[in-house]
Design a protein around this motif. Structure first.
Motif, PDB file in Angstrom:
ATOM      1  N   GLY A 155       0.471  -1.124   0.065  1.00  6.36           N
ATOM      2  CA  GLY A 155       0.457   0.218   0.103  1.00  6.36           C
ATOM      3  C   GLY A 155       0.760   1.285  -0.020  1.00  6.36           C
ATOM      4  O   GLY A 155       1.583   1.311   1.274  1.00  6.36           O
ATOM      5  N   ALA A 156       0.542   2.178  -0.836  1.00  9.56           N
ATOM      6  CA  ALA A 156       1.416   3.386  -1.469  1.00  9.56           C
ATOM      7  C   ALA A 156      -0.231   4.260  -1.709  1.00  9.56           C
ATOM      8  O   ALA A 156       0.313   5.172  -1.836  1.00  9.56           O
ATOM      9  CB  ALA A 156       2.530   3.275  -2.575  1.00  9.56           C
ATOM     10  N   LEU A 163      -6.155   0.400   1.789  1.00 12.03           N
ATOM     11  CA  LEU A 163      -5.001  -0.655   2.983  1.00 12.03           C
ATOM     12  C   LEU A 163      -4.444  -1.062   4.198  1.00 12.03           C
ATOM     13  O   LEU A 163      -4.650  -2.257   4.263  1.00 12.03           O
ATOM     14  CB  LEU A 163      -3.689  -1.134   1.639  1.00 12.03           C
ATOM     15  N   ARG A 164      -3.875   0.476   4.686  1.00 10.45           N
ATOM     16  CA  ARG A 164      -3.738  -0.238   5.812  1.00 10.45           C
ATOM     17  C   ARG A 164      -5.457   0.175   6.875  1.00 10.45           C
ATOM     18  O   ARG A 164      -5.003  -1.202   7.513  1.00 10.45           O
ATOM     19  CB  ARG A 164      -3.212   0.996   5.985  1.00 10.45           C
ATOM     20  N   GLU A 165      -6.345   0.096   6.447  1.00 12.76           N
ATOM     21  CA  GLU A 165      -7.404   0.337   7.336  1.00 12.76           C
ATOM     22  C   GLU A 165      -8.022  -1.451   7.406  1.00 12.76           C
ATOM     23  O   GLU A 165      -8.022  -1.782   7.719  1.00 12.76           O
ATOM     24  CB  GLU A 165      -8.289   0.870   6.552  1.00 12.76           C
ATOM     25  N   MET A 166      -7.789  -1.539   6.069  1.00 13.79           N
ATOM     26  CA  MET A 166      -7.861  -3.782   5.414  1.00 13.79           C
ATOM     27  C   MET A 166      -7.032  -4.374   6.936  1.00 13.79           C
ATOM     28  O   MET A 166      -7.676  -5.260   7.415  1.00 13.79           O
ATOM     29  CB  MET A 166      -7.536  -3.480   4.215  1.00 13.79           C
ATOM     30  N   GLY A 289       5.827   4.898   2.223  1.00 10.06           N
ATOM     31  CA  GLY A 289       6.176   6.130   2.309  1.00 10.06           C
ATOM     32  C   GLY A 289       4.168   6.667   3.274  1.00 10.06           C
ATOM     33  O   GLY A 289       4.859   6.243   4.046  1.00 10.06           O
ATOM     34  N   ASP A 290       3.788   7.539   3.223  1.00  7.03           N
ATOM     35  CA  ASP A 290       2.539   8.176   4.071  1.00  7.03           C
ATOM     36  C   ASP A 290       2.464   7.193   4.337  1.00  7.03           C
ATOM     37  O   ASP A 290       1.367   7.432   6.052  1.00  7.03           O
ATOM     38  CB  ASP A 290       1.703   9.434   3.353  1.00  7.03           C
ATOM     39  N   ALA A 291       1.400   6.196   3.595  1.00  6.37           N
ATOM     40  CA  ALA A 291       0.267   4.740   4.166  1.00  6.37           C
ATOM     41  C   ALA A 291       1.269   4.322   5.855  1.00  6.37           C
ATOM     42  O   ALA A 291       0.588   4.194   6.390  1.00  6.37           O
ATOM     43  CB  ALA A 291       0.054   3.777   3.443  1.00  6.37           C
TER      44      ALA A 291
END
Length: 406
Positions: A155-156, A163-166, A289-291
């Motif tokens: 996840g980018a 994707l981070r939430e998943m 990255g930010d994710a």
């Protein structure tokens, strides 16, 4: 390198940078982006310290510099436009408040896309709806395309990563608001600025403009201090109302800049927030990255850590393609201490950009006014310059396709 089949979500900066590196290492790379095309707008970003070495190792240094925006310096002014302090880009080795390389976010994305598009399968207008790690593969379902399996999924997809939430649950658990909001939009260069930035502050709020696109336009910027957000980050009309309300009555050129918000093609507004996660990956699924580790715009290092993070992650995956979880773990262990230092620096940067009191504004302007004249002025920024340059880049060149084996 065994040919890994990799899926990346997000075509901002970290995603295409990671895709380009992985393609250089021989991976089969697919990049999915929910927007229907590459977004070429966005605010200015800085490339500092070790990220400049990454550009050289990618062989895109010349292309990035050609697409960057010249900026000779920055002035803080009062309500009548009188200069109260100036900083130049050639101070502090190009890693001071005015960086050596400043480029529009969309321009950097475009360079990375152009350099990678012949070797990466870009799929615009689609998104991941589920990703299930099955041990030896990750089964991914998309909004439009048929389901598919990959060796690695990354996840980018930015501060509000789906994707981070998943992987780790709602973003409210992992986003930490720093008490500052920021907005950017393109406007007319009605002052005729030439490769320069001008900034004006009132207690708790700051507005400025920076010439871009050959001095034909400016990137307008507003920051203000406030508590936790209570709006929907997807509601652009609500964001514009907030910006107008918070900047209402400001002096200097605020009215002229604010009048152009509705016609700006690239209006942006969000909290200055940081991402703090217990881990940056789970099995064969990871973040970059930010994710994974957004340091907020206040850090001045967002693009820098995206580029360095992509370099390290790709290199570690190339080092052990048969141990994807181990590569993710090494990538995090290598980078996390440096990222933590950058995140910690953002708090002081926010106070300097948007002082809460008139006395704070006068103090900041006074320090800036003296910065170019006092002996040993390099000491003023020594900590930031060291931080930008302190990450030691490993050499993964032996894994490049066609490289000789040692």
């Amino acid at each position: 390198m065994r040919q890994l089949k990799v899926l990346i979500s997000g075509a901002g900066i970290a995603g295409p940078a990671l895709a380009l590196w992985l393609a250089k290492y021989g991976a089969e790379v697919t990049l999915v982006e929910r927007w229907p095309e590459l977004r070429t707008g966005g605010q200015l970003v800085d490339l500092r310290g070790v990220s400049r070495e990454v550009l050289q190792r990618m062989d895109i240094d010349a292309a990035v510099r050609a697409a960057s925006e010249d900026n000779f310096g920055l002035s803080f002014v009062d309500g009548r436009g009188r200069t109260k302090g100036t900083l130049r880009s050639d101070q502090f080795g190009g890693d001071g408040p005015v960086a050596e390389i400043e480029i529009l976010r969309g321009s950097l994305s475009r360079v990375l896309h152009e350099q990678s598009q012949d070797r990466v399968d870009y799929r615009f207008g689609d998104r991941i709806t589920s990703a299930r790690d099955e041990g030896t593969k990750v089964r991914v379902e998309f909004e439009s395309a048929p389901a598919e399996s990959f060796d690695v999924v990354v996840g980018a997809d930015g501060l509000h990563s789906e994707l981070r939430e998943m992987l780790f649950g709602p973003e409210t658990r992992h986003l930490h608001h720093l008490g500052t909001y920021v907005s950017f939009w393109t406007a007319r260069n009605h002052l005729g600025l030439k490769d320069w930035t001008v900034v004006y502050s009132e207690p708790g709020r700051t507005i400025g403009m920076r010439s871009i696109v050959g001095n034909t336009k400016v990137m307008a910027m507003l920051t203000f201090r406030a508590g936790r957000p209570s709006y929907d980050w997807r509601d652009v009309d609500a964001q514009k109302r907030i910006v107008r309300a918070r900047a209402s009555g400001m002096g200097w050129e605020a009215a002229a800049l604010l009048s152009q918000i509705d016609t700006a093609p690239d209006f942006y507004f969000d909290t200055c927030s940081q991402v703090s996660l217990p881990a940056w990956s789970a099995g064969r699924i990871g973040l970059v990255g930010d994710a994974a580790y957004c340091a907020s715009p206040l850090s001045g290092h967002g693009a820098t850590i995206a580029m360095v993070g992509a370099y390290v992650l790709a290199g570690e995956l190339a080092r052990t393609p048969d141990d994807v979880p181990g590569a993710f773990i090494r990538y995090e262990a290598e980078l996390r201490p440096w990222i933590r230092r950058i995140q910690q620096s953002a708090h002081a940067q926010g106070k300097a950009m948007t002082p809460q009191t008139s006395r704070g504004i006068a103090f900041r302007n006074g320090v800036v006014r003296l910065a170019g004249h006092v002996p040993g002025k390099e000491l003023l920024m020594r900590s930031q310059v060291r931080m930008s340059n302190s990450y030691p880049l490993d050499d993964y060149s032996r894994h490049l396709v066609g490289a000789g084996r040692s």
